[in-house]
Structure formats: structure tokens, C-alpha cells
Design a protein around this motif. Structure first.
Motif, short mmCIF file in Angstrom:
data_model
loop_
_atom_site.label_atom_id
_atom_site.label_comp_id
_atom_site.label_asym_id
_atom_site.label_seq_id
_atom_site.Cartn_x
_atom_site.Cartn_y
_atom_site.Cartn_z
N GLY A 158 0.81 -1.32 0.02
CA GLY A 158 -0.09 -0.07 -0.25
C GLY A 158 0.97 1.27 -0.01
N GLU A 159 2.12 1.22 -0.11
CA GLU A 159 3.05 2.20 0.14
C GLU A 159 4.00 2.38 -1.10
OE1 GLU A 159 4.65 3.22 3.67
OE2 GLU A 159 2.98 3.01 4.95
N ILE A 160 4.38 3.44 -1.80
CA ILE A 160 5.29 3.52 -2.73
C ILE A 160 6.63 3.53 -2.26
CG2 ILE A 160 5.16 6.29 -3.17
CD1 ILE A 160 5.07 5.12 -6.14
N ARG A 161 7.36 2.57 -2.59
CA ARG A 161 8.94 2.41 -2.07
C ARG A 161 9.70 2.22 -3.29
NH1 ARG A 161 8.42 4.36 2.60
NH2 ARG A 161 10.13 3.10 3.43
N ILE A 162 10.90 2.58 -2.90
CA ILE A 162 12.13 2.47 -4.09
C ILE A 162 12.37 0.89 -3.79
CG2 ILE A 162 14.40 3.14 -4.63
CD1 ILE A 162 12.34 5.38 -4.78
N VAL A 163 12.53 0.34 -4.92
CA VAL A 163 12.75 -1.07 -5.14
C VAL A 163 13.90 -1.41 -5.98
CG1 VAL A 163 10.30 -1.95 -4.62
CG2 VAL A 163 11.07 -1.46 -7.01
N LEU A 164 14.46 -0.21 -6.77
CA LEU A 164 15.76 -0.62 -7.69
C LEU A 164 16.36 0.56 -7.78
CD1 LEU A 164 14.11 -2.92 -10.44
CD2 LEU A 164 15.63 -3.73 -8.74
N PRO A 165 17.66 0.65 -7.90
CA PRO A 165 18.44 -0.48 -7.73
C PRO A 165 18.70 -1.15 -6.37
CG PRO A 165 19.85 1.53 -7.75
CD PRO A 165 18.50 1.87 -7.96
N GLU A 166 19.22 -2.19 -6.19
CA GLU A 166 19.33 -2.89 -4.83
C GLU A 166 19.95 -1.97 -3.92
OE1 GLU A 166 20.79 -6.67 -4.91
OE2 GLU A 166 19.30 -7.49 -6.38
N ASP A 167 20.85 -1.18 -4.26
CA ASP A 167 21.68 -0.32 -3.12
C ASP A 167 21.13 0.81 -2.67
OD1 ASP A 167 21.98 1.12 -5.26
OD2 ASP A 167 24.37 0.90 -5.50
N ALA A 168 19.73 1.19 -3.31
CA ALA A 168 18.90 2.28 -3.02
C ALA A 168 17.59 1.71 -2.44
CB ALA A 168 18.91 3.31 -4.14
N GLN A 169 17.20 0.57 -2.46
CA GLN A 169 16.23 0.18 -2.19
C GLN A 169 15.43 0.14 -0.58
OE1 GLN A 169 16.59 -4.91 -1.71
NE2 GLN A 169 15.53 -3.96 -3.50
N GLU A 170 14.23 0.46 -0.53
CA GLU A 170 13.45 0.76 0.54
C GLU A 170 12.64 -0.37 1.06
OE1 GLU A 170 13.08 5.52 -0.28
OE2 GLU A 170 11.37 4.42 -0.31
#
Length: 407
Positions: free
Chosen positions: A385-397
Motif C-alpha cells: 500500500g505504500e510507494i517504495r524504492i525497489v531498484l537498484p538494490e543499493d537504494a531500495q527501501e
């Protein structure tokens, strides 16, 4: 470039000025350039028409920048005044607006509009008058193929490269896990198509089959026929080259047909605060590229998010951040060169930025000779339900979720 100069500008250091003076007017209104105490910045934005939703986001970003500038003591010790005109999402009108702002109103500086469709004609006007032209939303490749020597895009990457991290991830999956088919629907708009086709072409080169490839006019509201083609194809991945309302209408039409892709990616719509409610809160798994996240630890971003949230009650989105970044880039040049007016000063500002790196709320920015930024976009996804950073791996939330029905 050689001899690159690093200039770090936090919100408090690079942006300043007393009380915000915002003029929102029509092209025919009278006005004038700045005084010894004021720097006037002219802007034309699509506050009505097809691009009004993101246009208003850019307006909020510019206004937040000016307010923070004015709270922090001044740009070159002078107040900042924004003169904002409504171009009504019209290329003809945006040309008239910048002609009026530069030649009639004699503004000191200008900021760019929203949308590649409006950036290209307005950049031509700016170049004719020798004005620095930093813009927040003209990301399509054609912007940088015009030979402009005064233009700088205030974001990490151009449209065709927005989905690079996603394409790299999908094509790196084992053969039996990789999606096989793709359906593409894009607005007839350089930015929307640039983003969608950049991903489409990379996936096609990697062996995926493009089973639907539709283009629709910017004013399209009925997506039933396009949705039927996509649904009938059973495509694993749907790619939308969209702005905002068109993405909402397309998704709702697909929902009505019970079409469930394994992955859905749209150009900009998921970044809009109203997006989730507009499609019935069925956002899980939907992707979009972004040049910005409020959680980024850049020094000026931390201050920006805190102060923007105090003003508006919610954190900034990408449109607001790119507009704010435009202000930061121009401010860095103005403070470094020590001037802000029409004439010889403008070429000095342009020359300084050509060989500079500027720290902004979207990270450090530098540009090639055509004004292309030299960085990359992040990939964000709705997760729980929340928008999250998923790529790249070193920046993912959050972990990238795939496969996942998109709604």
C-alpha cells in the motif's frame, strides 16, 4: 568534461530572500524586471488544460523554492518574485508567454515549463534572447537534439533511460521466471512515449514479444477499446506511457475487464498523491520511475522535505522536487557568477553550469553539452500500500515484488 568544479548548495545557503511575492497573471498583463531589491523570475506553466495536474505540482515546487529563498535572506541579498503565467497546455500560448516575460516584462531570469511539448518551443524563445533555460520536465530525447546551448534538465536522467534499472532486472531473471509478452499503450506525447518506448525497446531487444503497441491522443478519455486489446492479449507486462488522468482511466478500464498483468509500469501517474484513491486503492505492485524520493539523505533534501511538509501538510512528490531543483540549479549559478539579469550575465550563467556539478534535492547534477543530466532514475513500486524504492538494490527501501498482480 575537464576541470569540473564542485559546488555544494544546501537550501539555506543557495536559496534565499525575504517575503514571497508571487504574481500569477495572463500574458497581456503589464509588469517589469527586478529592482535593486528584487529579482523577478518569469515562468509559464500549464495550470489549465491537458497538463494541468503535473503543472500545478511544478507550481507548488517553484513557490516552495521561492518561499524558502525569501525566508533565508535573499538571492544575492535580494528578494525573489515569481511571475507565473498560465499557458493553458498550449505550445502557441507558451511561446507568447515567454516572449512577453522576456521582452515586455523584462524579467531577470526564467524557469522552464512542464512537458516536452512546451519545453521545446519555449527553449527556442529563451535561446533567441540569450537566456539561461533550466527546466524541470522536458525529458524526451528530442529536447536534447535541437542544438540548444542554453538548456539544462533539472533531473537525474532523460526519458529513454528512466526504466533502465527495471529492464536490467527483468532481463537478468532466469528464462523460466522472465515475463514473455508486453503490451504498450502510450499517449502521443514525446515524454510519455520516450519513457514507455525506452523500456519497450530494451525488453524487445532482450527477447520479449510486444503483443500490443497502441498510441492515443492526449485528450483521450475512453480507453475501452485499448483496454480490450490489452486484456485479450493476456500480456505478462503492461507499459503505460502516461501523464496522470489517462493512466487512471486506462487502469480503471482494465480493472473492469478483470485483466491482471504480472507487472504494470506507468510513466508518471503513480507519483501523484491522488493516484491510489483514483484507481480504487488497488495499487499493489504498480511501478514507475522516479528521479526523487523524500527519504533521500541529500543534505538539502532533508531541509526541503521538512519545510515543504510544514507548508502543505504532506511531503513533496517528484514534480515539486524537480521544480525545486530547477531553482537550486539557477541559484547556484547566480550565486557563483554574482549576477541575475538579462544581457551578458546570462551567458556567464550558462558557461558556469556547463562545467559545474550542483548538489540538489535529487542528488548531484552535472550535464553534457546538450543539457542531458548524467545520472539515473530510481524504480519505485507500491508495496503493502505504500510507494517504495525497489531498484537498484543499493537504494531500495523495500524488496522488488515480482510477479505480482498489479491491481
Amino acid at each position: 568534461m575537464s576541470s569540473r568544479r564542485k559546488h555544494t548548495w544546501g537550501v539555506a545557503a543557495a536559496l534565499s530572500a525575504g517575503a514571497l511575492v508571487l504574481t500569477t497573471a495572463c500574458s497581456g498583463d503589464s509588469g517589469g524586471g527586478g529592482s535593486d531589491d528584487t529579482i523577478v523570475i518569469g515562468v509559464s506553466l500549464p495550470l489549465t488544460g491537458d497538463f494541468s495536474e503535473p503543472g500545478k505540482g511544478v507550481q507548488r515546487g517553484y513557490e516552495a523554492w521561492a518561499q524558502m529563498v525569501n525566508e533565508d535572506g535573499g538571492l544575492l541579498g535580494r528578494q525573489v518574485e515569481l511571475k507565473i503565467l498560465d499557458d493553458q497546455s498550449s505550445a502557441d500560448r507558451v511561446v507568447q508567454d515567454y516572449e512577453a516575460l522576456i521582452a515586455k516584462d523584462q524579467v531577470d531570469l526564467i524557469f522552464g515549463p512542464f512537458s516536452t511539448r512546451l519545453v521545446v518551443p519555449s527553449a527556442r524563445v529563451a535561446e533567441e534572447y540569450g537566456m539561461l533555460f533550466v527546466e524541470p520536465a522536458g525529458a524526451a530525447g528530442e529536447v536534447f537534439e535541437q542544438g540548444f546551448e542554453n538548456l539544462f534538465y533539472a533531473a537525474p536522467a532523460i526519458a529513454e533511460d528512466h526504466y533502465d534499472y527495471l529492464a536490467e532486472y527483468l532481463l537478468g531473471l532466469p528464462e523460466d521466471e522472465r515475463p514473455q509478452t508486453v503490451a504498450v499503450a502510450s499517449m502521443d506525447d514525446p515524454f510519455a512515449q520516450g519513457t514507455a518506448y525506452g523500456l519497450r525497446d530494451k525488453l524487445a531487444e532482450g527477447g520479449l514479444e510486444i503483443v500490443v503497441d497502441e498510441v492515443y491522443p492526449p485528450n483521450t478519455t475512453d480507453f475501452s477499446s485499448i483496454a480490450a486489446k490489452i486484456s485479450s492479449s493476456g500480456a505478462d507486462v503492461v507499459v503505460g506511457g502516461t501523464q496522470y488522468q489517462d493512466a487512471v482511466n486506462l487502469i480503471v478500464s482494465l480493472q473492469q475487464l478483470n485483466y491482471q498483468p504480472r507487472l504494470a509500469a506507468f510513466s508518471t501517474a503513480p507519483t501523484n498523491p491522488e493516484f491510489s484513491a483514483a484507481i480504487g486503492a488497488k495499487t499493489e505492485g504498480i511501478l514507475s520511475p522516479t528521479g526523487y524520493t523524500p527519504e533521500a539523505a541529500w543534505e538539502s533534501n532533508t531541509d526541503f522535505v521538512e519545510r515543504y511538509t510544514e507548508i502543505h501538510g504532506s511531503p513533496p512528490s517528484e514534480d515539486e522536487a524537480n521544480a525545486f531543483t530547477t531553482g537550486q540549479v539557477v541559484a547556484a549559478a547566480v550565486e557563483a557568477v554574482g549576477c541575475a539579469e538579462q544581457g551578458d550575465c546570462q551567458q556567464q550563467l550558462i558557461d558556469w553550469l556547463r562545467d559545474a556539478e550542483v548538489d540538489t534535492v535529487v542528488g548531484p547534477l552535472s550535464w553534457d553539452d546538450a543539457g542531458r543530466p548524467q545520472s539515473a532514475h530510481l524504480i519505485q513500486q507500491y508495496v503493502d500500500g505504500e510507494i517504495r524504492i525497489v531498484l537498484p538494490e543499493d537504494a531500495q527501501e523495500a524488496d522488488f515484488v515480482f510477479p505480482k498482480p498489479a491491481w
